[in-house]
Design a protein around this motif. Structure first.
Motif, PDB file in Angstrom:
ATOM      1  N   ALA A  93       0.836  -1.200   0.000  1.00 30.38           N
ATOM      2  CA  ALA A  93       0.000   0.000   0.000  1.00 30.38           C
ATOM      3  C   ALA A  93       0.871   1.251   0.000  1.00 30.38           C
ATOM      4  O   ALA A  93       0.555   2.236  -0.654  1.00 30.38           O
ATOM      5  CB  ALA A  93      -0.928   0.002   1.203  1.00 30.38           C
ATOM      6  N   GLY A 102       1.874   2.033  -3.308  1.00 38.45           N
ATOM      7  CA  GLY A 102       0.777   2.301  -4.225  1.00 38.45           C
ATOM      8  C   GLY A 102       0.445   1.126  -5.119  1.00 38.45           C
ATOM      9  O   GLY A 102      -0.161   1.294  -6.161  1.00 38.45           O
ATOM     10  N   ILE A 103       0.819  -0.076  -4.702  1.00 38.22           N
ATOM     11  CA  ILE A 103       0.617  -1.262  -5.533  1.00 38.22           C
ATOM     12  C   ILE A 103      -0.720  -1.935  -5.254  1.00 38.22           C
ATOM     13  O   ILE A 103      -1.280  -2.584  -6.103  1.00 38.22           O
ATOM     14  CB  ILE A 103       1.771  -2.263  -5.311  1.00 38.22           C
ATOM     15  CG1 ILE A 103       3.079  -1.616  -5.746  1.00 38.22           C
ATOM     16  CG2 ILE A 103       1.539  -3.566  -6.041  1.00 38.22           C
ATOM     17  CD1 ILE A 103       4.307  -2.401  -5.401  1.00 38.22           C
ATOM     18  N   SER A 104      -1.254  -1.775  -4.081  1.00 37.45           N
ATOM     19  CA  SER A 104      -2.459  -2.485  -3.677  1.00 37.45           C
ATOM     20  C   SER A 104      -3.704  -1.629  -3.922  1.00 37.45           C
ATOM     21  O   SER A 104      -4.009  -0.743  -3.127  1.00 37.45           O
ATOM     22  CB  SER A 104      -2.360  -2.855  -2.194  1.00 37.45           C
ATOM     23  OG  SER A 104      -3.507  -3.542  -1.784  1.00 37.45           O
ATOM     24  N   PRO A 105      -4.434  -1.865  -5.014  1.00 37.33           N
ATOM     25  CA  PRO A 105      -5.618  -1.047  -5.288  1.00 37.33           C
ATOM     26  C   PRO A 105      -6.719  -1.302  -4.260  1.00 37.33           C
ATOM     27  O   PRO A 105      -6.848  -2.406  -3.737  1.00 37.33           O
ATOM     28  CB  PRO A 105      -6.052  -1.500  -6.679  1.00 37.33           C
ATOM     29  CG  PRO A 105      -5.439  -2.833  -6.874  1.00 37.33           C
ATOM     30  CD  PRO A 105      -4.213  -2.884  -6.017  1.00 37.33           C
ATOM     31  N   GLY A 106      -7.477  -0.258  -3.960  1.00 40.85           N
ATOM     32  CA  GLY A 106      -8.567  -0.391  -3.005  1.00 40.85           C
ATOM     33  C   GLY A 106      -8.139  -0.240  -1.561  1.00 40.85           C
ATOM     34  O   GLY A 106      -8.928  -0.471  -0.652  1.00 40.85           O
ATOM     35  N   HIS A 107      -6.891   0.144  -1.334  1.00 42.63           N
ATOM     36  CA  HIS A 107      -6.386   0.340   0.021  1.00 42.63           C
ATOM     37  C   HIS A 107      -5.611   1.651   0.101  1.00 42.63           C
ATOM     38  O   HIS A 107      -5.043   2.096  -0.885  1.00 42.63           O
ATOM     39  CB  HIS A 107      -5.461  -0.810   0.433  1.00 42.63           C
ATOM     40  CG  HIS A 107      -6.169  -2.102   0.578  1.00 42.63           C
ATOM     41  ND1 HIS A 107      -6.390  -2.939  -0.484  1.00 42.63           N
ATOM     42  CD2 HIS A 107      -6.732  -2.689   1.652  1.00 42.63           C
ATOM     43  CE1 HIS A 107      -7.050  -3.999  -0.059  1.00 42.63           C
ATOM     44  NE2 HIS A 107      -7.268  -3.875   1.231  1.00 42.63           N
ATOM     45  N   VAL A 108      -5.609   2.245   1.273  1.00 37.73           N
ATOM     46  CA  VAL A 108      -4.819   3.451   1.523  1.00 37.73           C
ATOM     47  C   VAL A 108      -4.103   3.298   2.854  1.00 37.73           C
ATOM     48  O   VAL A 108      -4.489   2.483   3.695  1.00 37.73           O
ATOM     49  CB  VAL A 108      -5.686   4.736   1.549  1.00 37.73           C
ATOM     50  CG1 VAL A 108      -6.246   5.043   0.187  1.00 37.73           C
ATOM     51  CG2 VAL A 108      -6.788   4.642   2.578  1.00 37.73           C
ATOM     52  N   LYS A 144     -12.748   3.114  -0.993  1.00 37.94           N
ATOM     53  CA  LYS A 144     -13.509   3.097  -2.242  1.00 37.94           C
ATOM     54  C   LYS A 144     -13.689   4.531  -2.702  1.00 37.94           C
ATOM     55  O   LYS A 144     -14.172   5.376  -1.951  1.00 37.94           O
ATOM     56  CB  LYS A 144     -14.875   2.436  -2.008  1.00 37.94           C
ATOM     57  CG  LYS A 144     -15.821   2.515  -3.159  1.00 37.94           C
ATOM     58  CD  LYS A 144     -15.386   1.627  -4.290  1.00 37.94           C
ATOM     59  CE  LYS A 144     -16.450   1.655  -5.387  1.00 37.94           C
ATOM     60  NZ  LYS A 144     -16.026   1.029  -6.593  1.00 37.94           N
ATOM     61  N   GLY A 195     -13.882   9.914  -1.397  1.00 38.82           N
ATOM     62  CA  GLY A 195     -13.253   8.654  -1.013  1.00 38.82           C
ATOM     63  C   GLY A 195     -13.858   8.152   0.284  1.00 38.82           C
ATOM     64  O   GLY A 195     -14.031   8.913   1.231  1.00 38.82           O
TER      65      GLY A 195
END
Length: 60
Positions: A5, A8-14, A34, A40
Motif C-alpha cells: 500500500a 501504491g501497488i495495492s488497489p482499493g487500500h490506503v 472506495k 473517497g
C-alpha cells in the motif's frame, strides 16, 4: 501488505497515519478505501472499535 500500500501497488487500500491516543506515537494502518467521483470512503472493519478510528477521534 503495508509495504504494498505504501508503494501504491495495492488497489482499493490506503495508508492512514494517526497519532496514538495514549502514547502519542505515529501509527500507520492499511485500510480499505472506495473512491466514487471526488469522494473517497474509508472502511473501518471493526467500526468504532478500530484502534485507528479511536486515535482519530482523540487527535483529529
Amino acid at each position: 501488505m503495508k509495504a504494498l500500500a505504501w508503494a501504491g501497488i495495492s488497489p482499493g487500500h490506503v495508508l492512514v497515519e494517526t497519532q496514538g491516543r495514549r502514547t502519542g506515537k505515529r501509527r500507520r494502518n492499511v485500510v480499505g478505501m472506495k473512491a466514487t467521483g471526488d469522494t473517497g470512503w474509508v472502511v473501518a472493519e471493526h467500526g468504532l472499535h478500530s484502534g485507528w478510528v479511536r486515535n482519530i477521534e482523540a487527535h483529529p
